[in-house]
Design a protein around this motif. Structure first.
Motif, PDB file in Angstrom:
ATOM      1  N   GLU A 161      -7.522  -0.491  -2.607  1.00  0.00           N
ATOM      2  CA  GLU A 161      -8.416   0.809  -2.448  1.00  0.00           C
ATOM      3  C   GLU A 161      -7.424   2.248  -2.164  1.00  0.00           C
ATOM      4  O   GLU A 161      -7.618   2.766  -3.044  1.00  0.00           O
ATOM      5  CB  GLU A 161      -9.332   0.507  -0.928  1.00  0.00           C
ATOM      6  CG  GLU A 161     -10.163  -0.045  -0.844  1.00  0.00           C
ATOM      7  CD  GLU A 161     -10.724  -0.216   0.562  1.00  0.00           C
ATOM      8  OE1 GLU A 161     -11.256  -1.245   0.465  1.00  0.00           O
ATOM      9  OE2 GLU A 161     -10.081   0.361   1.465  1.00  0.00           O
ATOM     10  N   SER A 214     -13.542  -1.597  -5.601  1.00  0.00           N
ATOM     11  CA  SER A 214     -12.852  -0.457  -6.051  1.00  0.00           C
ATOM     12  C   SER A 214     -11.961   0.396  -6.916  1.00  0.00           C
ATOM     13  O   SER A 214     -11.898   1.507  -6.824  1.00  0.00           O
ATOM     14  CB  SER A 214     -11.924  -0.144  -4.295  1.00  0.00           C
ATOM     15  OG  SER A 214     -12.785  -1.009  -3.097  1.00  0.00           O
ATOM     16  N   GLN A 216     -14.660  -6.790  -3.778  1.00  0.00           N
ATOM     17  CA  GLN A 216     -14.400  -5.348  -3.331  1.00  0.00           C
ATOM     18  C   GLN A 216     -13.556  -4.724  -3.610  1.00  0.00           C
ATOM     19  O   GLN A 216     -13.278  -3.037  -4.294  1.00  0.00           O
ATOM     20  CB  GLN A 216     -14.497  -5.743  -1.606  1.00  0.00           C
ATOM     21  CG  GLN A 216     -14.823  -3.913  -1.144  1.00  0.00           C
ATOM     22  CD  GLN A 216     -16.151  -3.187  -2.295  1.00  0.00           C
ATOM     23  OE1 GLN A 216     -16.977  -3.821  -1.940  1.00  0.00           O
ATOM     24  NE2 GLN A 216     -15.732  -1.886  -2.443  1.00  0.00           N
ATOM     25  N   GLY A 217     -12.137  -5.428  -3.989  1.00  0.00           N
ATOM     26  CA  GLY A 217     -11.013  -4.668  -3.708  1.00  0.00           C
ATOM     27  C   GLY A 217     -10.998  -4.668  -5.456  1.00  0.00           C
ATOM     28  O   GLY A 217     -10.613  -2.615  -6.307  1.00  0.00           O
ATOM     29  N   ASP A 223      -7.643  -5.926  -0.447  1.00  0.00           N
ATOM     30  CA  ASP A 223      -8.551  -4.767  -0.594  1.00  0.00           C
ATOM     31  C   ASP A 223      -7.850  -3.471  -0.324  1.00  0.00           C
ATOM     32  O   ASP A 223      -8.412  -3.146  -1.247  1.00  0.00           O
ATOM     33  CB  ASP A 223     -10.088  -5.336  -0.179  1.00  0.00           C
ATOM     34  CG  ASP A 223     -10.855  -6.454  -0.887  1.00  0.00           C
ATOM     35  OD1 ASP A 223     -11.473  -7.118  -0.164  1.00  0.00           O
ATOM     36  OD2 ASP A 223     -10.446  -6.687  -1.813  1.00  0.00           O
ATOM     37  N   ILE A 224      -7.255  -3.600   0.951  1.00  0.00           N
ATOM     38  CA  ILE A 224      -7.347  -1.429   1.733  1.00  0.00           C
ATOM     39  C   ILE A 224      -5.853  -2.294   0.148  1.00  0.00           C
ATOM     40  O   ILE A 224      -6.145   0.281   0.199  1.00  0.00           O
ATOM     41  CB  ILE A 224      -6.630  -2.544   2.565  1.00  0.00           C
ATOM     42  CG1 ILE A 224      -6.115  -1.089   3.534  1.00  0.00           C
ATOM     43  CG2 ILE A 224      -5.123  -3.231   3.023  1.00  0.00           C
ATOM     44  CD1 ILE A 224      -6.229  -0.940   5.176  1.00  0.00           C
ATOM     45  N   THR A 255       1.049  -1.051   0.225  1.00  0.00           N
ATOM     46  CA  THR A 255       0.287   0.156   0.029  1.00  0.00           C
ATOM     47  C   THR A 255       0.553   1.148  -0.726  1.00  0.00           C
ATOM     48  O   THR A 255       0.326   2.383  -0.683  1.00  0.00           O
ATOM     49  CB  THR A 255      -1.027   0.036   1.070  1.00  0.00           C
ATOM     50  OG1 THR A 255      -1.799  -0.954   1.618  1.00  0.00           O
ATOM     51  CG2 THR A 255      -1.877   0.909   1.459  1.00  0.00           C
TER      52      THR A 255
END
Lengths: 173, 584
Positions: free
Chosen positions: B330, B365, B361-362, B326-327, B306
């Motif tokens: 995002e 996003s 979800q990733g 996913d984070i 990230t």
């Protein structure tokens, strides 16, 4: 070349008229069903193995990832799971040591070969015959007591249990 | 009109044609009239053969006598996943042998999924005096001895790219065969090689080639040698590191960081085997200008990933393992507004349970945050119709969409419904979709959506999907631009194929394995459609030894003007008039 027009209704599928084929083969059967296939022992569609949503796929072809990535990931996993024993190897005149996994080798021969290759030289050790010259290097190791010994004098397993680091020096002693 | 065409001198037309590079345009030009066909064929310099068996070397040479650049593709795409047995074919030697005499001024050879031998490489090295570019993508069959021949003899070589090829790596010594007088290297990709090359030879090579812009090293190059190499090539645009792991030492770190800072033109990074987070900050200074980042071999976790991607505001392409989670995706969506292509690979493809928190979800996003995203390859363990529909609505500009859910036939994990509607939304909204790979539980309905909407679709990959022949029929009858179709483990049989037999001549190829196409249908297709090669692959033995209704293991159908091939191994049979007689 004649492309077929789009026809999404099922009626054209059921008709036995195949425009592109001038004669019908009498060998073609219209109403083959899945049970025939299952009897012929093929793994298609519904699996015979209990859970219908997990057909028998082999790891070699699913999921679809390329061999290079697959091998790299497998190697990473093995590295995490299997035992390793890294020691530092210092070459005379070079301050930065290289790391070597002793457990990745099955004996002295293998180890020497790797070191020869890694440092681009020829290493003299206990079992080696032939003349020594300035071009060669000598391999020594530091043991638990802090003594520097010639590599190759003791059995491999004993060496593994006492070695702390390795040193390669010029052979003009 | 005719008078105008013939009153234009040939030289003028040839000059005009020399500005036309695209194959389709060239083909169109050649169809205008006979004289344009003649002029065009003499000045075509580049040919692309998407299936090496669709045409023969003599045919190509006869039509295009002055070619300088050749690109050939061999095995079907599913060969990447071990579905094509060893020995199937795709041998390049006959092409090289023919071109050695016909095209002495050949400059470029690009091959994909072909069997290349040391003999072929040696022949290239000695036949083409002005040879410049060799790209071997996913090829096999050669060793470092062949590479030594290229290095030693090709004085004008600019590009040597071995991407993902399987090379018999005898030693790293081949690199030292580049003579000291050789200075024309522009691009070198040896990332697939296992052995160590001589570092001093590598450094000297890099140092004496001022035009070097692409350098992809292999894993055997340790991190503490990288700075020296970079310092000798500050003009590099694309770099693949070797192992990106070492004990954290301040002096190693600072030379590395300094070396990276000195590479002001660096736009693409790859490699990063065994990457340790401690050395990542060395690349931070150049992150803002990076457009391409390949972290497929970097086993760093989401926090570090990230932090890294958040600094790459110019990023257009990201390949990464699902450790990004996913984070991380995002963050990608928030910081990398120029992103065009995303590939997420599975870190533990064979584990039953998820090892990371990467979900649908990733991808949602990224589809929301990155307006230019048009190319996706995404491995995950769960998906919903809603997520797919959201992605479709967000990104109608999607052109390549490949989803793989690790578990075959996985339904929408919330509604437990098939994913038909989700993929239906994709093909409905993304009107320019060219390539699609589907995943999860899918019925014939998804194929109906595809047939109705995917009018620009050129390549479709299907696995463990559909209920009946109707599914295949929808695709073959509806997808007007379909060129390549590859299918595995689907209940598709004879009907759809036979009804749509003419369609097959408009496509490059069709692959079907573990389906229900009978031997009888294969024979029929092969006999009746002369310009198709219908190849049956069966490792159980000759298909004729089983009933006609018995499904074949694997089927590969491709259009060709070269007739059946004769280099097939024992487990491949071509269905044509002659073979039908031999096999029955």
């Amino acid at each position: 070349m004649g492309r077929r027009g789009s026809a999404s209704s099922s009626s054209s599928l059921e008709s036995s008229n195949y425009p592109a084929l001038s004669s019908r083969s009498s060998l073609y059967q219209h109403n083959r069903d899945l049970s025939t296939d299952l009897r012929l022992g093929l793994s298609i569609a519904t699996s015979s193995q209990g859970n219908p949503s997990t057909p028998s796929v082999s790891e070699s072809d699913w999921p679809p990832i390329k061999p290079f990535l697959k091998e790299t990931l497998a190697a990473e996993e093995n590295e995490c799971n299997s035992a390793t024993f890294f020691v530092k190897v210092y070459m005379e005149g070079i301050p930065i040591g290289r790391k070597l996994d002793l457990l990745a080798h099955d004996g002295y021969h293998n180890l020497i070969r790797t070191l020869d290759h890694m440092f681009n030289t020829t290493i003299i050790w206990a079992e080696m015959d032939g003349e020594h010259s300035e071009q060669y290097h000598v391999l020594t190791y530091e043991d638990k007591e802090g003594d520097w010994l010639m590599v190759g004098d003791v059995p491999w397993e004993m060496f593994l249990s006492s070695v702390r680091r390795l040193k390669i020096t010029r052979a003009d002693i | 009109m005719l008078r105008m065409a013939s009153s234009f001198p040939e030289e003028v037309l040839e000059h005009v044609f020399s500005f036309i590079y695209d194959d389709k345009d060239r083909n169109a030009i050649s169809m205008v009239c006979k004289s344009w066909y003649e002029i065009e064929r003499w000045c075509r310099r580049r040919i692309f053969v998407g299936n090496c068996y669709a045409v023969s070397p003599p045919m190509v040479i006869r039509r295009f006598p002055e070619v300088r650049s050749v690109e050939l593709k061999g095995k079907p795409h599913f060969a990447d996943f071990n579905l094509v047995p060893e020995g199937w074919g795709g041998y390049v030697y006959p092409w090289i042998a023919a071109m050695a005499t016909a095209y002495p001024w050949l400059e470029e050879i690009r091959l994909k999924r072909m069997v290349v031998t040391d003999e072929a490489l040696e022949l290239i090295a000695k036949s083409f005096k002005n040879f410049k570019v060799l790209v071997l993508s996913s090829c096999e069959g050669f060793s470092t001895d062949g590479l030594a021949a290229i290095a030693a003899n090709c004085r004008n070589l600019k590009e040597l790219d071995l991407r993902e090829s399987e090379v018999d790596d005898l030693s790293g010594h081949w690199l030292s065969h580049f003579p000291d007088s050789y200075t024309s290297l522009v691009s070198l990709n040896i990332s697939c090689l296992g052995s160590e090359v001589s570092f001093s030879a590598l450094e000297r090579l890099v140092g004496r080639c001022p035009n070097l812009r692409t350098l992809r090293l292999n894993r055997a190059v340790p991190l503490d040698r990288l700075a020296n190499i970079l310092c000798r090539a500050p003009q590099l645009v694309e770099l693949g590191t070797g192992t990106y792991s070492a004990e954290l030492q301040p002096d190693v770190f600072s030379s590395l960081a300094g070396a990276f800072s000195g590479c002001k033109e660096l736009r693409s990074l790859s490699g990063f085997w065994d990457a340790v987070p401690g050395y990542l900050p060395a690349i931070y200074p150049i992150c803002p200008s990076l457009t391409s980042l390949n972290l497929s071999y970097a086993t760093i976790r989401s926090t570090d990933l990230t932090k890294l991607v958040s600094q790459c505001q110019s990023l257009q392409r990201l390949w990464v393992l699902d450790y990004i989670e996913d984070i991380g995706l995002e963050a990608l969506a928030a910081f990398c507004k120029d992103l065009r292509e995303l590939r997420v690979f599975p870190s533990e493809p064979f584990a039953q349970e998820p090892n990371v928190s990467l979900t649908e979800q990733g991808l949602v996003s990224v589809s929301e945050g990155c307006p230019k995203l048009h190319s996706v390859l995404y491995f995950c363990r769960q998906m919903t119709n809603d997520a797919l529909a959201t992605i479709a609505r967000n990104r109608p500009n999607m052109t390549r969409f490949r989803l793989c859910i690790i578990e075959p036939r996985a339904p929408d994990y919330i509604t437990l419904q098939p994913l038909d509607d989700g993929f239906g939304a994709i093909v409905e909204h993304c009107k320019d979709l060219q390539r699609l790979s589907m995943a999860g539980l899918l019925t014939d309905r998804v194929f109906e959506h595809i047939g109705n909407h995917a009018k620009k679709l050129e390549m479709l990959s299907v696995a463990f999907a559909g209920d009946s022949d109707l599914g295949l029929h929808h695709v073959l009858s509806g997808c007007e631009n379909l060129r390549k179709l590859e299918i595995r483990d689907c209940p598709f049989g004879d009907k759809a194929l036979l009804v749509n037999a003419a369609k097959l001549e408009t496509m490059r190829s069709l692959w079907m394995s573990s389906c229900s196409v009978s031997f009888g249908a294969c024979k029929l297709l092969g006999q009746k459609i002369p310009r198709l090669n219908v190849e049956v692959m069966d490792e159980r033995g000759p298909p004729g030894s089983r009933p006609e209704s018995c499904p074949v293991e694997k089927l590969y159908i491709y259009r060709t003007v070269a007739g059946p091939r004769f280099d097939m191994p024992g487990f491949v049979w071509t269905m044509d008039e002659d073979s039908a007689l031999r096999l029955s």
